[in-house]
Write an enzyme that holds these catalytic residues in place. Structure first.
Site: not given
Ligand code: PGA
Length: 258
Positions: A9-11, A167, A173, A213, A235
């Protein structure tokens, strides 16, 4: 045996040029595997070009969100048909950042799930508690409510197409992942809840991912747990070499060749 799904998930990261560079690097490093699905969810702007780039590579494409209406006067929104037309087979629904910053409620999330399923797009429904809820021991109640409301009015056949990502918000993050035992306990709680809403068979077949994470160094331990079928990676999915380490940890789970 369930397949393993490793999703990035690149956000709100990477423009089209950067996305294409990543795709080139990942395709170079990646060999198609039997029991693993690899999925990239870029921003909307890169969906079309990545859809073309990933064609035939075995790497799947997903969107990070969509609106539930089919078309019309909804300035700034993107429809299920639009993402599908770009090549997206999956869509993330109800990510905690959407719930927190964009006011997405369980009711909105339920509408989005129903709409995605209508268009044959596979939803990844995100659920999870925040830190104060965990500190008060409310994590199971919160996740149970998110599941019950999220799956409202969804038929058995459609429900079997939904993947759930656990999640915990406090792990996203922050660099502080849930322990593999905490993650597995919640994954098995999700399976039990789905078996109560539907039945045992669907709960055993569905995929449950852990997100928060996940990195190269902790992926093997998390993915080693019986109820965790994959990872939703933020990330650490932004760099192809780090992401491939997580994919390789998934290969160990399924016994695929690296
Ligand atoms: P993270 O994000 O891996 O950067 O913690 C996960 C997610 O939000 O899906």
């Amino acid at each position: 045996m369930r397949t393993t799904l490793i999703a990035g998930n690149w956000k709100m990261n990477k423009n089209v040029d950067e996305s294409l560079q990543f795709a080139k690097d990942l395709i170079n490093m990646y060999n198609t595997k039997k029991n693993i699905e690899v999925l990239i969810c870029p921003p909307y702007t890169a969906l079309y070009s990545l859809g073309k780039k990933f064609k035939g590579s075995g790497i799947k494409l997903g969107a990070q969100n969509m609106f539930y209406e089919e078309s019309g006067a909804y300035t700034g929104e993107i429809s299920p048909d639009m993402i599908k037309n770009c090549g997206a087979e999956y869509v993330i629904i109800g990510h905690s950042e959407r719930r927190k910053y964009f006011g997405e409620t369980d009711e909105i999330i339920n509408k989005k799930l129903i709409s995605a399923l209508k268009y044959n797009i596979l939803p990844i429904l995100c659920v999870g508690e925040n830190l104060s809820q965990r500190e008060k021991g409310q994590e199971k109640n919160i996740v149970r409510k998110q599941l019950i409301e999220g799956y409202k009015n969804i038929s058995y056949a459609d429900a079997s197409k939904i993947t759930v990502a656990y999640e915990p918000v406090w792990a996203i993050g922050t660099g502080k992942n849930a322990s593999s035992d905490q993650a597995c306990e919640m994954a098995s709680f999700i399976r039990t809840t789905i078996s109560e809403i539907y039945d045992y068979e669907i709960s055993e077949k569905m995929l449950i991912l852990y997100g928060g994470s996940v990195k190269g160094e902790n992926a093997a331990e998390l993915l080693g747990k019986k109820d965790i079928d994959g990872a939703l990676v933020g990330g650490a999915s932004l760099k192809a070499d780090e992401f491939i380490k997580i994919i390789n940890s998934g290969s160990k789970k399924t016994g695929d060749q690296l």
